[in-house]
Design a protein around this motif. Structure first.
Motif, PDB file in Angstrom:
ATOM      1  N   ILE A   1       0.837  -1.204   0.000  1.00 59.29           N
ATOM      2  CA  ILE A   1       0.000   0.000   0.000  1.00 59.29           C
ATOM      3  C   ILE A   1       0.872   1.253   0.000  1.00 59.29           C
ATOM      4  N   ARG A   2       1.928   1.232   0.779  1.00 60.82           N
ATOM      5  CA  ARG A   2       2.831   2.384   0.825  1.00 60.82           C
ATOM      6  C   ARG A   2       3.415   2.663  -0.563  1.00 60.82           C
ATOM      7  N   ARG A   3       3.739   1.603  -1.281  1.00 61.14           N
ATOM      8  CA  ARG A   3       4.347   1.759  -2.608  1.00 61.14           C
ATOM      9  C   ARG A   3       3.340   2.169  -3.681  1.00 61.14           C
TER      10      ARG A   3
ATOM     11  N   ALA B   1      -5.838  -1.629  -5.609  1.00 63.97           N
ATOM     12  CA  ALA B   1      -6.748  -2.310  -4.688  1.00 63.97           C
ATOM     13  C   ALA B   1      -6.130  -3.547  -4.041  1.00 63.97           C
ATOM     14  N   LEU B   2      -5.233  -4.213  -4.735  1.00 66.35           N
ATOM     15  CA  LEU B   2      -4.720  -5.500  -4.276  1.00 66.35           C
ATOM     16  C   LEU B   2      -4.080  -5.436  -2.888  1.00 66.35           C
TER      17      LEU B   2
ATOM     18  N   TYR C   1      -4.714  -3.429  -0.416  1.00 66.25           N
ATOM     19  CA  TYR C   1      -5.770  -3.293   0.590  1.00 66.25           C
ATOM     20  C   TYR C   1      -6.536  -4.606   0.781  1.00 66.25           C
ATOM     21  N   ALA C   2      -6.789  -5.303  -0.317  1.00 64.93           N
ATOM     22  CA  ALA C   2      -7.502  -6.583  -0.220  1.00 64.93           C
ATOM     23  C   ALA C   2      -6.668  -7.602   0.563  1.00 64.93           C
ATOM     24  N   ARG C   3      -5.371  -7.649   0.284  1.00 62.70           N
ATOM     25  CA  ARG C   3      -4.516  -8.583   1.025  1.00 62.70           C
ATOM     26  C   ARG C   3      -4.407  -8.190   2.498  1.00 62.70           C
ATOM     27  N   LEU C   4      -4.366  -6.885   2.754  1.00 60.51           N
ATOM     28  CA  LEU C   4      -4.331  -6.426   4.143  1.00 60.51           C
ATOM     29  C   LEU C   4      -5.621  -6.839   4.857  1.00 60.51           C
ATOM     30  N   GLY C   5      -6.766  -6.673   4.205  1.00 65.43           N
ATOM     31  CA  GLY C   5      -8.026  -7.092   4.818  1.00 65.43           C
ATOM     32  C   GLY C   5      -8.049  -8.570   5.138  1.00 65.43           C
ATOM     33  N   TRP C   6      -7.516  -9.376   4.213  1.00 64.48           N
ATOM     34  CA  TRP C   6      -7.462 -10.837   4.411  1.00 64.48           C
ATOM     35  C   TRP C   6      -6.649 -11.166   5.664  1.00 64.48           C
ATOM     36  N   VAL C   7      -5.479 -10.552   5.777  1.00 64.48           N
ATOM     37  CA  VAL C   7      -4.598 -10.816   6.924  1.00 64.48           C
ATOM     38  C   VAL C   7      -5.231 -10.317   8.218  1.00 64.48           C
ATOM     39  N   LEU C   8      -5.775  -9.105   8.197  1.00 64.03           N
ATOM     40  CA  LEU C   8      -6.387  -8.547   9.404  1.00 64.03           C
ATOM     41  C   LEU C   8      -7.563  -9.398   9.871  1.00 64.03           C
ATOM     42  N   GLY C   9      -8.270 -10.018   8.933  1.00 65.11           N
ATOM     43  CA  GLY C   9      -9.345 -10.934   9.309  1.00 65.11           C
ATOM     44  C   GLY C   9      -8.812 -12.110  10.109  1.00 65.11           C
TER      45      GLY C   9
END
Length: 181
Positions: free
Chosen positions: A19-21, A26-27, A29-37
């Protein structure tokens, strides 16, 4: 999977770096959501997936990941519209994408419907063990202990190195009830 929790913190770091880069993709953020879940942080999970959908509202992969994450957070009513959107975005999807629909039905206690989804996957890809594992859970919750044991034996036979929880550890408490607590 046992031990995967050791990879969650580094995975979160990698998603945040993505995300920083590139904040507009969208990808990440989607991967971050998956991990945070998986980390059990529902508010942050929802915020990350919403940010992904804001950036790419037509990406079925994001809806799929978001829906399955809602299943894992025992929010099947939130998962339903997300998973329906997956199938409205594209008519040619991988067979495995039907597993979250079945998972949602498991969480709702609709084992017969869940079995139909898992069987549909297995009819197309007979050696796809994740669908078989979910099928075993559904059969066990339905009370078909013999079918569940046969399914477990089939997984062990086709993939002897697969680490499955023992019958007592995996099936003593029905999956749906564990998730709803």
């Amino acid at each position: 999977m046992p031990g995967s929790d050791k990879t969650l913190d580094p995975a979160e770091g990698l998603a945040r770096e993505a995300i920083r880069r590139n904040d507009v993709a969208a990808l990440g953020y989607a991967r971050l959501g998956w991990v945070l879940g998986y980390l059990g942080r529902p508010q942050e999970t929802i915020a990350a997936f919403d940010a992904a959908l804001m950036r790419d509202p037509d990406n079925p992969e994001t809806y799929l990941a978001y829906g399955e994450t809602m299943n894992r957070l025992a929010r099947p009513y939130n998962a339903g519209p997300l998973l329906e959107t997956v199938f409205s975005k594209d008519s040619f999807l991988p067979p495995s994408w039907e597993i979250p629909q079945g998972h949602r039905n498991l969480v709702l206690g609709e084992q017969e419907v869940a079995i139909g989804h898992f069987q549909s996957v297995l009819d197309r890809v007979s050696r796809f063990d994740p669908a078989r594992v979910q099928m075993v859970r559904a059969l066990w919750e339905l009370g078909d202990t013999e079918g569940a044991k046969q399914g477990t034996a089939r997984i062990k036979k086709s993939r002897p190195s697969t680490a499955l929880p023992t019958q007592n550890a995996c099936f003593r408490i029905p999956f749906r009830k564990k998730r709803m607590r």
